[in-house]
Design a protein around this motif. Structure first.
Motif, mmCIF file in Angstrom:
data_model
loop_
_atom_site.group_PDB
_atom_site.id
_atom_site.type_symbol
_atom_site.label_atom_id
_atom_site.label_comp_id
_atom_site.label_asym_id
_atom_site.label_seq_id
_atom_site.Cartn_x
_atom_site.Cartn_y
_atom_site.Cartn_z
ATOM 1 N N MET A 122 -0.451 14.971 -37.248
ATOM 2 C CA MET A 122 -0.974 16.229 -37.772
ATOM 3 C C MET A 122 0.070 16.899 -38.653
ATOM 4 N N ALA A 181 0.489 20.350 -39.315
ATOM 5 C CA ALA A 181 -0.192 21.493 -38.715
ATOM 6 C C ALA A 181 0.555 22.813 -38.787
ATOM 7 N N SER A 227 -5.871 27.899 -42.488
ATOM 8 C CA SER A 227 -6.114 26.472 -42.659
ATOM 9 C C SER A 227 -6.723 26.186 -44.031
ATOM 10 N N ASP A 255 -3.719 21.216 -40.841
ATOM 11 C CA ASP A 255 -4.368 21.229 -39.544
ATOM 12 C C ASP A 255 -3.874 22.442 -38.756
ATOM 13 N N ARG A 312 -10.069 18.039 -41.709
ATOM 14 C CA ARG A 312 -9.010 18.844 -41.108
ATOM 15 C C ARG A 312 -9.123 18.798 -39.591
ATOM 16 N N LYS A 313 -7.980 18.825 -38.914
ATOM 17 C CA LYS A 313 -7.956 18.715 -37.447
ATOM 18 C C LYS A 313 -7.641 20.065 -36.811
#
Length: 279
Positions: free
Chosen positions: A9, A11, A186, A192, A228-229
């Motif tokens: 990720m 993130a 985001s 992420d 996207r996570k």
């Protein structure tokens, strides 16, 4: 070029207020500072805002007092030696240590009072988090950021419609503000998101794993990107490692011990399912 692993990720990290308040609960001070150092080190990847800052400062004093519930003077009546042995060396040692314990307890009480009264100079946790909250970044929705008005409008709308994240009986839309800002971060960053929380308004926790609320998972994909996570976890260690912070085995072990005690207390609450497990 190295191909990105499927589960990797890139993130941003959102740390819920209840996780920040853990630093006032049963946790070794040296380990706590290591966690705080890593939170500050990755401040450019933190999703922050005045809402989280307000919630932290609103609840900080109460959590400190709650954690002091186990701190008190011993029952000296049960330590008073019977007249039969009152002149012995052992009885004298008990009396000597009693005076020293009373003295040290007074010192600790004064320190706690200073922490409550002057956090900006006396509370190490407060000092670090204050620097984090004041850090200027594209992901910090502070009170000077005009984007907060649009975020609040969206939050009011989702709250009135009953959308998650929202606790039972909730009367304020703080969680909705955090969610709307998380979505925007985001979208703007192309990154992420990892959410660190134990609140069940974001999902459920079962057998060592957090599961994101179904509606929130769907909404995130629709509003941000299907690629996207979004990850939900109850572990600060896990969240920090995802954003490449330095987390030691000692820090992970300390967190597991603290969560074990917290979960044992939560099992007695009516709003927590008995089969849930965050360890």
């Amino acid at each position: 070029m190295t191909r990105k692993k499927k589960d990797e990720m890139d993130a941003l990290l959102f740390i819920d207020t209840n996780i920040l308040l853990d630093f006032y609960r049963d946790r070794k001070s040296d380990v706590s500072m290591k966690f705080l150092e890593q939170i500050e080190a990755c401040r450019d990847r933190l999703i922050l805002g005045s809402q989280v800052e307000m919630e932290y400062k609103k609840n900080r004093q109460h959590v400190i007092l709650e954690s002091l519930g186990k701190f008190g003077a011993p029952d000296w009546g049960k330590l008073s030696a019977p007249a039969l042995v009152s002149e012995t060396q052992a009885a004298g040692m008990i009396d000597k240590h009693r005076k020293e314990l009373v003295k040290q307890q007074k010192i600790l009480t004064e320190k706690i009072q200073a922490i409550l009264e002057r956090p900006a100079t006396q509370d190490e946790v407060y000092k670090v988090l204050q620097r984090v909250f004041k850090h200027k970044s594209p992901y910090n929705l502070d009170r000077e950021d005009k984007r907060r008005f649009a975020v609040r409008r969206l939050a009011r709308k989702r709250f009135s419609l009953g959308y998650p994240p929202r606790k039972k009986g909730e009367t304020s839309y703080g969680d909705a503000i955090n969610w709307e800002w998380l979505i925007q971060c985001s979208i703007d960053s192309g990154k992420d998101v990892v959410i660190v929380t134990r609140d069940t308004d974001f999902g459920v926790i079962y057998k060592n794993k957090s599961y994101l609320n179904d509606w929130l998972a769907q909404e995130f994909k629709q509003r941000v990107s299907r690629k996207r996570k979004l990850k939900l976890t109850a572990s600060l260690s896990e969240g920090l490692k995802i954003v490449h912070a330095k987390v030691t085995k000692e820090m992970e072990a300390a967190e597991r011990a603290m969560l074990s005690e917290i979960w044992a207390q939560l099992r007695t609450r009516d709003d927590v399912e008995p089969e849930q497990d965050i360890l």
